[in-house]
Each structure stands twice: as C-alpha cells, then as structure tokens.
Write a protein that holds these residues in place. Structure first.
Motif, PDB file in Angstrom:
ATOM      1  N   MET C 237       0.831  -1.210   0.000  1.00  8.47           N
ATOM      2  CA  MET C 237       0.000   0.000   0.000  1.00  8.47           C
ATOM      3  C   MET C 237       0.860   1.252   0.000  1.00  8.47           C
ATOM      4  O   MET C 237       0.554   2.236  -0.677  1.00  8.47           O
ATOM      5  CB  MET C 237      -0.916  -0.002   1.217  1.00  8.47           C
ATOM      6  CG  MET C 237      -2.080  -0.963   1.076  1.00  8.47           C
ATOM      7  SD  MET C 237      -3.252  -0.756   2.446  1.00  8.47           S
ATOM      8  CE  MET C 237      -2.656  -2.017   3.561  1.00  8.47           C
ATOM      9  N   ALA C 291       2.442  -4.711  -5.552  1.00  7.87           N
ATOM     10  CA  ALA C 291       1.065  -5.221  -5.472  1.00  7.87           C
ATOM     11  C   ALA C 291       1.037  -6.707  -5.796  1.00  7.87           C
ATOM     12  O   ALA C 291       0.375  -7.497  -5.113  1.00  7.87           O
ATOM     13  CB  ALA C 291       0.163  -4.449  -6.440  1.00  7.87           C
ATOM     14  N   MET C 301      -0.332 -17.796   2.959  1.00  3.44           N
ATOM     15  CA  MET C 301      -0.981 -17.994   4.264  1.00  3.44           C
ATOM     16  C   MET C 301      -1.602 -19.385   4.395  1.00  3.44           C
ATOM     17  O   MET C 301      -1.909 -19.819   5.505  1.00  3.44           O
ATOM     18  CB  MET C 301      -2.044 -16.918   4.491  1.00  3.44           C
ATOM     19  CG  MET C 301      -1.439 -15.543   4.683  1.00  3.44           C
ATOM     20  SD  MET C 301      -2.685 -14.348   5.200  1.00  3.44           S
ATOM     21  CE  MET C 301      -3.018 -14.941   6.882  1.00  3.44           C
TER      22      MET C 301
ATOM     23  N   ASP D 226      -5.910   3.985   0.241  1.00  8.12           N
ATOM     24  CA  ASP D 226      -5.320   3.052   1.201  1.00  8.12           C
ATOM     25  C   ASP D 226      -6.374   2.447   2.134  1.00  8.12           C
ATOM     26  O   ASP D 226      -6.224   1.316   2.576  1.00  8.12           O
ATOM     27  CB  ASP D 226      -4.206   3.737   1.998  1.00  8.12           C
ATOM     28  CG  ASP D 226      -4.635   5.060   2.591  1.00  8.12           C
ATOM     29  OD1 ASP D 226      -4.739   6.045   1.830  1.00  8.12           O
ATOM     30  OD2 ASP D 226      -4.874   5.114   3.807  1.00  8.12           O
ATOM     31  N   ARG D 227      -7.417   3.189   2.446  1.00  8.94           N
ATOM     32  CA  ARG D 227      -8.463   2.589   3.289  1.00  8.94           C
ATOM     33  C   ARG D 227      -9.049   1.347   2.619  1.00  8.94           C
ATOM     34  O   ARG D 227      -9.243   0.318   3.257  1.00  8.94           O
ATOM     35  CB  ARG D 227      -9.596   3.597   3.513  1.00  8.94           C
ATOM     36  CG  ARG D 227      -9.263   4.678   4.515  1.00  8.94           C
ATOM     37  CD  ARG D 227     -10.443   5.636   4.635  1.00  8.94           C
ATOM     38  NE  ARG D 227     -10.169   6.611   5.674  1.00  8.94           N
ATOM     39  CZ  ARG D 227      -9.514   7.760   5.446  1.00  8.94           C
ATOM     40  NH1 ARG D 227      -9.111   8.065   4.232  1.00  8.94           N
ATOM     41  NH2 ARG D 227      -9.286   8.587   6.446  1.00  8.94           N
ATOM     42  N   ALA D 229      -7.790  -0.431   0.055  1.00 10.88           N
ATOM     43  CA  ALA D 229      -6.794  -1.495  -0.123  1.00 10.88           C
ATOM     44  C   ALA D 229      -6.495  -2.178   1.201  1.00 10.88           C
ATOM     45  O   ALA D 229      -6.280  -3.397   1.248  1.00 10.88           O
ATOM     46  CB  ALA D 229      -5.513  -0.909  -0.730  1.00 10.88           C
ATOM     47  N   GLY D 230      -6.485  -1.398   2.271  1.00  8.24           N
ATOM     48  CA  GLY D 230      -6.211  -1.971   3.592  1.00  8.24           C
ATOM     49  C   GLY D 230      -7.315  -2.920   4.034  1.00  8.24           C
ATOM     50  O   GLY D 230      -7.051  -3.990   4.591  1.00  8.24           O
ATOM     51  N   ALA D 233      -6.924  -6.046   1.971  1.00  7.07           N
ATOM     52  CA  ALA D 233      -5.811  -6.869   2.442  1.00  7.07           C
ATOM     53  C   ALA D 233      -6.217  -7.646   3.692  1.00  7.07           C
ATOM     54  O   ALA D 233      -5.916  -8.829   3.833  1.00  7.07           O
ATOM     55  CB  ALA D 233      -4.592  -5.992   2.735  1.00  7.07           C
ATOM     56  N   ALA D 236      -8.466 -10.476   2.733  1.00  9.83           N
ATOM     57  CA  ALA D 236      -7.715 -11.566   2.099  1.00  9.83           C
ATOM     58  C   ALA D 236      -6.930 -12.344   3.151  1.00  9.83           C
ATOM     59  O   ALA D 236      -6.796 -13.568   3.069  1.00  9.83           O
ATOM     60  CB  ALA D 236      -6.782 -11.001   1.031  1.00  9.83           C
ATOM     61  N   MET D 237      -6.411 -11.638   4.130  1.00  6.67           N
ATOM     62  CA  MET D 237      -5.690 -12.335   5.204  1.00  6.67           C
ATOM     63  C   MET D 237      -6.646 -13.210   6.005  1.00  6.67           C
ATOM     64  O   MET D 237      -6.302 -14.327   6.399  1.00  6.67           O
ATOM     65  CB  MET D 237      -5.007 -11.324   6.120  1.00  6.67           C
ATOM     66  CG  MET D 237      -3.772 -10.695   5.492  1.00  6.67           C
ATOM     67  SD  MET D 237      -2.871  -9.695   6.713  1.00  6.67           S
ATOM     68  CE  MET D 237      -3.557  -8.086   6.340  1.00  6.67           C
ATOM     69  N   GLY D 240      -7.241 -16.089   4.102  1.00  7.35           N
ATOM     70  CA  GLY D 240      -6.031 -16.914   4.152  1.00  7.35           C
ATOM     71  C   GLY D 240      -5.983 -17.762   5.411  1.00  7.35           C
ATOM     72  O   GLY D 240      -5.666 -18.959   5.369  1.00  7.35           O
ATOM     73  N   ALA D 291      -6.677 -13.787  -2.266  1.00  2.00           N
ATOM     74  CA  ALA D 291      -5.305 -13.285  -2.365  1.00  2.00           C
ATOM     75  C   ALA D 291      -5.094 -12.576  -3.694  1.00  2.00           C
ATOM     76  O   ALA D 291      -4.502 -11.494  -3.765  1.00  2.00           O
ATOM     77  CB  ALA D 291      -4.309 -14.438  -2.212  1.00  2.00           C
ATOM     78  N   LEU D 293      -7.405 -11.212  -5.651  1.00  2.00           N
ATOM     79  CA  LEU D 293      -8.188  -9.984  -5.711  1.00  2.00           C
ATOM     80  C   LEU D 293      -7.549  -8.884  -4.881  1.00  2.00           C
ATOM     81  O   LEU D 293      -7.599  -7.702  -5.247  1.00  2.00           O
ATOM     82  CB  LEU D 293      -9.620 -10.253  -5.229  1.00  2.00           C
ATOM     83  CG  LEU D 293     -10.478 -11.069  -6.198  1.00  2.00           C
ATOM     84  CD1 LEU D 293     -11.762 -11.518  -5.501  1.00  2.00           C
ATOM     85  CD2 LEU D 293     -10.811 -10.265  -7.452  1.00  2.00           C
ATOM     86  N   SER D 294      -6.966  -9.257  -3.752  1.00  3.99           N
ATOM     87  CA  SER D 294      -6.310  -8.245  -2.919  1.00  3.99           C
ATOM     88  C   SER D 294      -5.130  -7.639  -3.663  1.00  3.99           C
ATOM     89  O   SER D 294      -4.902  -6.423  -3.622  1.00  3.99           O
ATOM     90  CB  SER D 294      -5.874  -8.882  -1.599  1.00  3.99           C
ATOM     91  OG  SER D 294      -5.125  -7.970  -0.843  1.00  3.99           O
ATOM     92  N   GLY D 295      -4.365  -8.480  -4.351  1.00  2.00           N
ATOM     93  CA  GLY D 295      -3.281  -7.950  -5.171  1.00  2.00           C
ATOM     94  C   GLY D 295      -3.806  -6.988  -6.222  1.00  2.00           C
ATOM     95  O   GLY D 295      -3.273  -5.887  -6.411  1.00  2.00           O
ATOM     96  N   ASN D 298      -4.699  -3.673  -4.886  1.00  2.00           N
ATOM     97  CA  ASN D 298      -3.515  -2.858  -4.636  1.00  2.00           C
ATOM     98  C   ASN D 298      -3.041  -2.145  -5.902  1.00  2.00           C
ATOM     99  O   ASN D 298      -2.542  -1.019  -5.835  1.00  2.00           O
ATOM    100  CB  ASN D 298      -2.404  -3.748  -4.083  1.00  2.00           C
ATOM    101  CG  ASN D 298      -1.881  -3.220  -2.770  1.00  2.00           C
ATOM    102  OD1 ASN D 298      -1.492  -2.055  -2.696  1.00  2.00           O
ATOM    103  ND2 ASN D 298      -1.894  -4.039  -1.756  1.00  2.00           N
TER     104      ASN D 298
END
Lengths: 347, 347, 347, 347
Positions: C237, C291, C301, D226-227, D229-230, D233, D236-237, D240, D291, D293-295, D298
């Motif tokens: 990010m 990214a 993970m 960033d909000r 994307a955060g 993330a 996705a974690m 995971g 994972a 999609l999170s990439g 970003n």
C-alpha cells in the motif's frame, strides 16, 4: 458483477453462454452424447440411449435443489443427475452417466461453451481490426507527436500508431485460432481419470462423444489444467493489448494534448463541460483485472492427485470473469474506436 | 534472490545468462551487428563498422558508472554507449548505434539471451520426460490408490499417474518450441519505433541484424509486449505443472500414505527421524511464485504511447525471476524424480 | 535483482539487512539469546550458554557448505548449527538450539531484521513528508489545473494536491508504527510449535529471548502468517501511494502539460532534447510490482498443518523483494521530490 | 458469480448489501443527508432539503436507464440524479447534490454498506471462535499427530492445533474492529476533491453528513485509496487464515490419516463410498481467490491526478468479490466446523 457494473465492464453475450442455464444445458448435451456413444460400442442398451435423449429434450431443472446439491457436493452433477434420472423411466436409469464422473460432464460442458465463445472473440477481433483499417484510411496520414516515457519525442503519423495496435491484435487472433483445436477437446476419464470404467472402450467412447459434440479428442486432462490456464493467459494478454489502446487514447484525448477527439464521452455530475474518455479508462481497468485473474488461474494449476476440489473451485471462480473481461474489453474497444472523430495533432 | 535461497529455489545457469555482464555483452553484440548491417546497406561507412567490431572485442565496462547511468537514465544504454564511444577512435563514434534507440538494444539483447535459455528449458523438459519414462518402466505397473478431493478413490497404477504428469510436460515442450520463431525476433524501431531513422532501409537493417544474431525479423514491437507476456505465461504454466508433480509427490510421501519413497530428504534441526520432501515442496512454492509474477508481467502490457518507462521497468522486475523460477522448477523436479526409490502402494 | 536494475529500482540499505550474512548473524544472535534464556531458567548449564556466546563471537560461516545444506534441508539452520556446533567445545554442543526448531531461529531472525528495517522506513516517510511540506511552502500557492478522468477539470492549488499525497503517507506512517509491537515478536515453539520441548518453561524462555533481542512476546505463530502478510500488505500500500505520486508527477511533467519541472531527468540514447521523468515512472513500476508480491505473499498464508515447506518457501521468495520495493519506492520518491524545480501551471 | 457457484462459494447476505439496489438506496441516503447538512449551514434552502427527503422516500429507479447511464458516464450518479431530479418539484432541483461530485456519493455509499458488513463479519468471526472453543472443550484433549513439511512429526493435542487457528482469528477480529473508525468515513470533496465548491463550509457539511449517516469524518480521500486497499488486504488475510483451517481439515480428513471425521461430505457422481471434504476445499480455493483480488485491488492505488476512472473501475471490479469471498469463507468455515464429528488420532 452487478448489473450496473456489468453495463460498464461486462459482456452480456458471453455471460449468457457462461450462465447456469447454459451450463446445465451443456451437461445434459454431454450426457446424451455419452449415452449414444456408449450404446454405439455396446456399453449400454441403445434403447437407454434413446430414452436419455428423449428425457433430455424435456428436462427442466429444479434450480433450488441444484443449488443445494452444489453446496453439498461441491459440484452440481450429482444433484443434476438425480433430477435427470427421476425423469427417466426404468430400466434406463443406470445407463445414465455410465462410467463417467462429474468432471467429465463439467469439463466437457465448459468446452462446449468455450467452443461458442472463441468464434465470438475472433469475430470481434476481426471487426476491431477492420475498424482500425478504417481509421487508418481516414486519419492515418495525419501527423501525430509520438511520446516516449511520458514526453513528446518526435512526430510520426497516426498510421504508425494504429499499426502497432493492430499487430498485437493480429497475433492474438492467430494464437487463439491456432490454440482452438488443442483446447476444445472432450474430457472423458471416469472416476479417477484412467478410463478404466469404460472397459477398454474409453477411447472409442471419447471419440463418439467428441464427434457428436464437435469437439476434439485428447487423453484425460482432469488434473492437467494447462489448456485452461493457457486460454486464460491469452485472454489476459488480449485484454492487456486492448488496455494499451485504452491508455493511448486516454493519453491522446487529454485536454492539453488533444490528439484524439471522441464523439461521445461520459458526462460528469458536477462539471458540465467535461467529456470523459470512459471506454478508454475501462479498457485499462479491465486489462489489470484480467491480469490478476490470469495469475489466480495459474495458481489453480497446482492440482493435487486425481482431482483437487480446491484447485478446481478456484478455476471456476477465476475463468468466467476472465472470459467476460476479455469479451468486455473487445466490446469497449469497439465502442471506443467507433467514437473517434479525429486522430492526429492538427484538427 | 539471496545466495542461500538461490541454492534452494534458484537456477545458477539461467541466472548467469540473465546477469548484468551477459546483458552488456549482448547489447554490444547488437551494436556490432547493427553497424555491420548498416554498413551493408550504405547507412554508415564500412570502416566504422569494422572499428566498432574491433572496439567491441576489447570492451571492458566501467560498472559503477553503468549503474549511475542506469539510475539516472532509467536504462543502461546511454551510459554504455558513452563508454563504448570513448573506446572508439574518431571518426567512427557517430556511426555507433546509428538510428537506433535504447529499446532496440535492450529488447534485442533480451532476445539473444532468451535464445540461449529456451533450448536449455526444452532440454530439461526432455530429460524430465525421459526420467518419467524410466520411472514408468521401473514402477509403472505398481498398484497405486488414486485420490480425488483429498480422499482415497479407486486403485489404478503408477503408470496412470505418470502419464498425466508427462502429458502436460509434452504440451509445454511443444508450445515453447512452436512459439520460439515468433518470440525470438530482433527489435529495431528507432527512437519512436517507426524505423524512419533508418531512411527507408529499416527493413533491410532489421534483416541484417537478425541474420547476424540468428534471430527472426518482425515489425517493431516496442510497445506490444505480448511476446514477453506470452513467454511468461507459458513459463508460469510450466512451473504450475511441475508444482502439480511436487504436490502429488508430497501427498504420496506422507507418512500415513507411503506411496512414494525418496532416497534423499531434508533433515530437521529438531527431529532426527524426519525426512522432508523438500524438493516437492519447493516445486509447489515456485509454482505459486511464478503464477504471481506472470500476473504482474501481464499488468506490464498496459504500455502507454511509444514507450512506457513504467511498464518496461515492471517487465524488467518480473521477467527474470519468472524465467529463473521456471528453470529452477525443472531442476528441482529432476532432482525430485531422481530421488524416487519407490512409487506405489506396496513396498 | 541484478546490480544494474538494483541501481534503478533497488535499495542497497535494506538489501544489506536482508542479505544472507545478516540473516546468519541474526540466527546466531537468536541462538545466543536462547541459550542465555534457557540457562536462566535452568534448562541448560550456564557454562554452556557462555560457551555458545563465546563461539558466536568468533563464528565464521562456511558459505558453500551452508548453501549445500539449504538445498538439501530446505532451510539453512541444520547446516548452520552443524558448523556452529563444530566450533563449540564439548560438553556444550547439546545445549545449542536446545528444544528449538529451525523455524524458531529463522522467524525470529527475520523479526530482528524487520526491527531494523521499520525505523528506516518510518524515517524515510517522515523525511518525505517534510519534503512535501517544503514544496507546499515554496509552491503551494501556485495555481494548478486539477484533472479528473484524464481531463482538465477545474483549477485548484499545488497545496491541494500535495495535501492528498501527504495524507496517505501520514496514515502509512502511523499504521506501520502502530503495527510494530504486534509484529516484532519472537518466534518460539519448538519442533511442532507447542513449546512442549521447553518443559513447562516455554513462556519464560520466550520472554528471556525476547528481552535479550528487544522483541515482543507472542504465542507461537509458526503457521499463522498474518503478521507477515499484514506487513507485506502495508508495504504494498505504501508503494501504491508512492506510485500515485509518481503517476501524478509524470502526468504533470508531460510536455503538453508542463505543470512539473524537474531538474534532473533521464537522457535518451536517441533524442538529446528529452528529459525523462525516470523516478516517477519507476515509482509506478514499483507500485505494481509490490502489489503483485503482496498478493503472492497472501497465497502463502495457506499453510497446511504445523509447518508448510511450500508456503514458507513462498514467503521467503516474496517478502524480501517486497520489502526492498517499498524501500526503493521511498528512495525514488525522495529523489523525485528533491528534483522538483517547479510545480504549478504558471512558470 | 453464477447462482450455482454462489451456492458453493458465495455469501447471499453480503451480496445483497453490495447489490445495485442497495447501492442506489445508499446513494439516495447520502443525497438526503447532504441536503440536510447543507441546509443546516445555509448552503441550500431547508425547504429543498425537505423536498429531497420526501422525494427520496418514494424514489423508484428506472433500472434500464441507470444501466445506460452507467455505460455512458462510467458512473451511475449522473443518470441517477437525473431520475431523482425529475421526481423533485421545482425550485428544489438545483439543491440536489449541491456542490458534490459523483465520487462523494459513490464512496460514501460504499462506506454505508461496509458499515453494515463489518459487524456481520465480526459477528461471524466471534461465532467461529466460540465454535473452536466448543471443539476444544469436546475434543481438545485428544492426541493428534502434528505434521511438519507433510510428514508426521511428534504428537500433541487437538487443543494445540485449535489454539493456532483461534489466535489468528482473534487478531483478524481485533484488527477489523480497530480499523473501523478510520475506515468508515464519509467522502466529501466536490468536483476536484478540495471542498471549494462548499464555500468554506465543507468541513461542517462533511460533519453534518457523517453525523446523519453514522460515519466518521476525514479529509477527502478520493485519490488516496489506502483505506480500501487496507480493508481488502485484511479480508484476504482473513480468508487466508480460514484457508489454512480448510487445508488442515482436508489433510486430517484424508482416508489414510483419519484424524478428522465430518458428518457431512459431498457425494460423488461416480463413487458412492466417498465423502468429500467440500467445505474444507472451498476454503482453500477462496483463500487463493481472495489473495489474487487483494493484489489486484492494490494495483488500483495508482490513481492518477484527481480521479482515475481506470483505477476506480478496477476497484469496483475487485472489492465486491473480495468482500463476498471473505464472507463466504466465514460461512464455509462455520459449516465445516459444525460438521466435525471427531478430531484426533484415536476414534
């Protein structure tokens, strides 16, 4: 993708081919072809094959029950076969899906749909190339400042730029076309992919099914997903090349550059004077979206043992939006090029 | 990749071909071939071409200065040409890199290296396939429980499993081989990729360069990176198929399954009784790593205008580790198969 | 990353902290701290702990042998301990690494290095923000045309744009700082992560190790990699926000826009008049590269059972280049802002 | 995602909150809150605010026309405002959306939906953790062979394994909760994000809107994603960590291992004896899907200038399936744990 977003970045034609209804129909077609091919080589009674064909003609799925089956079994085939079997008079029920496994039905049904989709994509690429040819005829001689590394470099012509766009599209067309025979093949392996359930007649059955469905023949590929990943990669590359066109048009259409004039542009809720190069931007978005999905599809190649529910489900999650993204990119590119009023530095 | 990690998941042979030294050498080869081809069609003096060839033979780069140039210019070519020019006696300096641009040198130098790399990869795939054939000969008849969706399914034989592995490798081999002629082409476009700097002799110069470097000819592809993305996708698919082999061996080698016995296994710092299927695991890791890099490489196709420093740099960041990952996967797969002592349920 | 590419898109300072030498040193530090903590609670003889500390001071690794061990065991620790043990006089050898497993050493050694890296990143963000403040002071009042969807929209000021850049950096700074205590923790679990090898004194040993290494304490997290993935996501990010700055500067520095003037720009091998916004482009490239790596790290993970060699290796492949990319993005952003001569529409 | 696939890997509850209907409703809520807040500070007539509220109550969208607007404008707001305005009597029409831009409406409407979604996710995590606590109570003392690197290692207990699962879930819960106040904020910037259109009362209007919508206040974040994307993330974690649980259960439920017995398992179309750990596999698939999609999300942080249609569209394509994947992972994990009949090596 929601209906609103699909209106911007979707492809209704391809989405319909990838719909549940189309999948179930394709599975049923597979089962009928399988029964006929098996009857032909004596694995089931020809009367059973005819009964299966007759039942298929009138088959109406019970969708809620299919969804329950999908959630329970991880694949729709057991529930679907249950419904289909209920529609079959005895003594034909045991003949349905004889020797086959869910994956034979699902993968072949996918190929039946891809066989519909590829000509559509090829046709759209050809249309786009003819659109580029028209633009070259009408604006190709116009002077255009070339830009390298975001800086004005030296002048060339609109034709020079169009040629670069077109070259890549030509390669994608040819690669998709060349890949089709190897891609569009029947899947027939039985429970563990070794065709042993077909009692030495697996190859004949595969050929019989393939001939009836106008697909090619190949050894079972239940755990070797390179065909799928390869198609996905090509579609992502196609979207990438179209994203490059989008990025170029957006750059040229900048207020300060003015080297592309579009007849239609998105209106703004706040600034009436603006005309946004929406289709160009969507092409860039779709290129990145497709790139991500192609990467994900590649992860799905790690397919442990004779069938990975995890990898296969990941493929189902990734491939359809990737196909739709490529299709949508072609639609958006066509709309973008159709809206070009002027290309070149002098207006 | 650090030296330790490279010992586990790297490929020293391919890394050397992708090293800075090899790149600079390939760029110098390009410049010599370019000068010869240009002399042949009268664009520069044949004496200059000879002088360039002579200077190339003795050229020793000043690495710190090259690195400074790279950081400043975003590409090593201007600094490299400065050094090379300083080694050239006048009046030949202006003839060096005549009409060309940095990207012509960089992209062609990449192709020179890929032309070395592809036969290595193809040879390794062939070796791996012969290893599979040996395993089929020695263990193919052994009974093996097939597993679908992480559950024991029905028995088949080791040969059935090996065949699935081999089929995919065969397709990767053929696809890499078939793609080579279209992939391994010279880049020659001049500053903005239209070859105008070569005064109507661009095609002849491209042919002359290509012939000297044993590469094919193609129109400038400076902004159409489908060749690169396509290679990356194929390499990721290859790593994916090898990751599938790794996943299978790791699953078969589980203590409770015992269907694969490996002669060598990693030792544990804490548990002396353990033999870890390290190579099998690394194959899975490399498959996922390569999948991610291939996705990233696809993002680099969105290449605005006549040269995108951003997209091109992204390609440089992604392609080399992807090539090395595919090469390392082949090395690890070879080591893994070579360590197989037994395959099959009965020991 | 090759030395040339590292000059453009690398970070020598962070790369050194992530080097093999630094890793081995950190592992040795862990082993010393572990021995001291274990001596303190009576698990090993204090004399052994002193002998381990003494041996650590003079320990010189045999690198080729470490690389062989890494390739064989999939982790460097067994080979490293073998070397370390050889340097220890008996009867102290059995006391080395007592009760611990490779992952305890590797993961804690990673945290020791991240504990060095985070303050560097935080310091660079702060420096960048002060650079933005200086630019706001010098050019903030200048008129600047805002652009939405690649079109000129309405005028605002340079300060408005800088504020948006700075807000995101502030959030990244605070998030990194806030995450540090939970992130920078010791790993201590023993062979299967349950601390049973430490005979009821696992928690005390963990606390003793943590205190000696200035890390926090946490339950074993050997298979719960959310800390690592979370750091990776934040770094991606951060690179994304810096890529946005790069994209903005590149857009503003376009010849036709002229709203950013840079003192230094890359030179071209073919066009002497050009000044390329190399750092701005590299920021965009690094954002996309990071990214992709962050996505890959998230795949890692899925860590089956008590230690996944596959997932762990994937983490090793992904995290270091991601950390370096974030560090490099900060360096490039600093260089880019330092080179700004003018911001705003009127020059 | 098709209805069949959604039955397996979707989340109907979250999908409904992310539906077109819910989005339009949230946009209308934003417009009403905006009008009220603007009336309060004297920017529009209070009668207009009341008229807008009244019209909102009865507003029925013309969906086909909204889709056309979306395709034309790249954002639904202009078409939606057109319809809403037609439902407003004069002289109130000009007061609608006064000073705001499409992004204010879209982003705030997203936050309204995320404010509904986060408590659902948090509640599901808590439920899952209580499910883990029950399993620990009923089976925690059972002996279980730990496995490292796909090999049996040493025995521990079921409780040891459950604790590792639970630790990560606890961190995700706390992180999501802690992030909520910073995440769930109103977007209000006007056309170019500087709030100048609100004539010095932008902050008050933002506060008024936020209070009415129970959201927080923040400076405009139209280009600082960033909000988003955060959040992506973190989701996705979370997927995971749940994928890790799925991988563990699938590994334990292997026929040869038998350390997990599930009451329900997918049936096979070909092998009646099989019980497939479908939910466990779907968790692994969703982890990889999320994972990726999170990439991709970003990548969407590189948001040129004051609004990037490309980056924003990419966000729309990526975030909803990512949210649904995380939600589906929680549902599947709950179903998986609920189906556990036995955990541990002794049955």
């Amino acid at each position: 993708m929601s209906g609103l977003l699909a209106a911007l970045a979707g492809d209704a034609e391809l989405a319909a081919i990838l719909s549940d209804a189309a999948e179930v129909e394709a599975i049923v077609r597979f089962e009928v072809a399988l029964a006929e091919a098996e009857a032909e080589v004596g694995l089931i009674d020809p009367q059973s094959a005819r009964a299966i064909g007759a039942a298929a003609a009138g088959f109406v799925p019970d969708w809620p029950e299919l969804r329950s089956g999908m959630a329970r079994d991880g694949v729709v085939v057991p529930a679907l076969l249950g419904q289909f079997r209920a529609a079959l008079p005895e003594p034909h029920r045991a003949a349905l899906h004889w020797g086959a496994t869910s994956q034979d039905a699902i993968d072949t049904a996918l190929m039946l749909r891809l066989a519909q989709i590829l000509p559509i994509l090829l046709g759209r690429i050809t249309l786009l190339r003819s659109r580029l040819a028209s633009l070259a005829a009408s604006h190709g001689a116009n002077r255009l400042m070339a830009h390298t590394r975001m800086q004005a470099a030296l002048p060339f012509t609109v034709a020079d730029k169009l040629r670069n766009w077109d070259d890549a599209l030509g390669r994608h067309h040819d690669a998709l076309l060349a890949a089709s025979p190897d891609l569009l093949v029947v899947q027939l392996g039985g429970p563990i992919g070794d065709r042993s359930s077909f009692r030495e007649r697996g190859e004949q059955v595969a050929e019989g099914v393939a001939a009836r469905l106008t697909l090619g023949v190949a050894p079972p590929w239940h755990t070797a997903r390179d065909r799928i990943a390869g198609l996905g990669a090509r579609l992502a590359m196609l979207a990438g090349s179209l994203g490059k066109i989008g990025a170029d048009v957006a750059a040229m259409a900048q207020t300060e550059v003015g080297a592309a004039v579009l007849s239609a542009g998105g209106s703004s809720s706040a600034m009436a004077h603006k005309h946004n190069p929406v289709n160009a931007e969507v092409l860039v978005a779709l290129a990145h979206y497709a790139a991500g999905l192609s990467g994900t599809l590649n992860h799905a190649m790690v397919h442990e043992n004779e069938r990975s529910g995890a990898a296969w489900t990941l493929e189902w999650l990734s491939l359809p939006p990737l196909v739709v993204s490529a299709g949508a990119s072609l639609l958006r590119a066509e709309a973008l090029l159709a809206a070009i009023v002027h290309l070149g530095d002098d207006q």
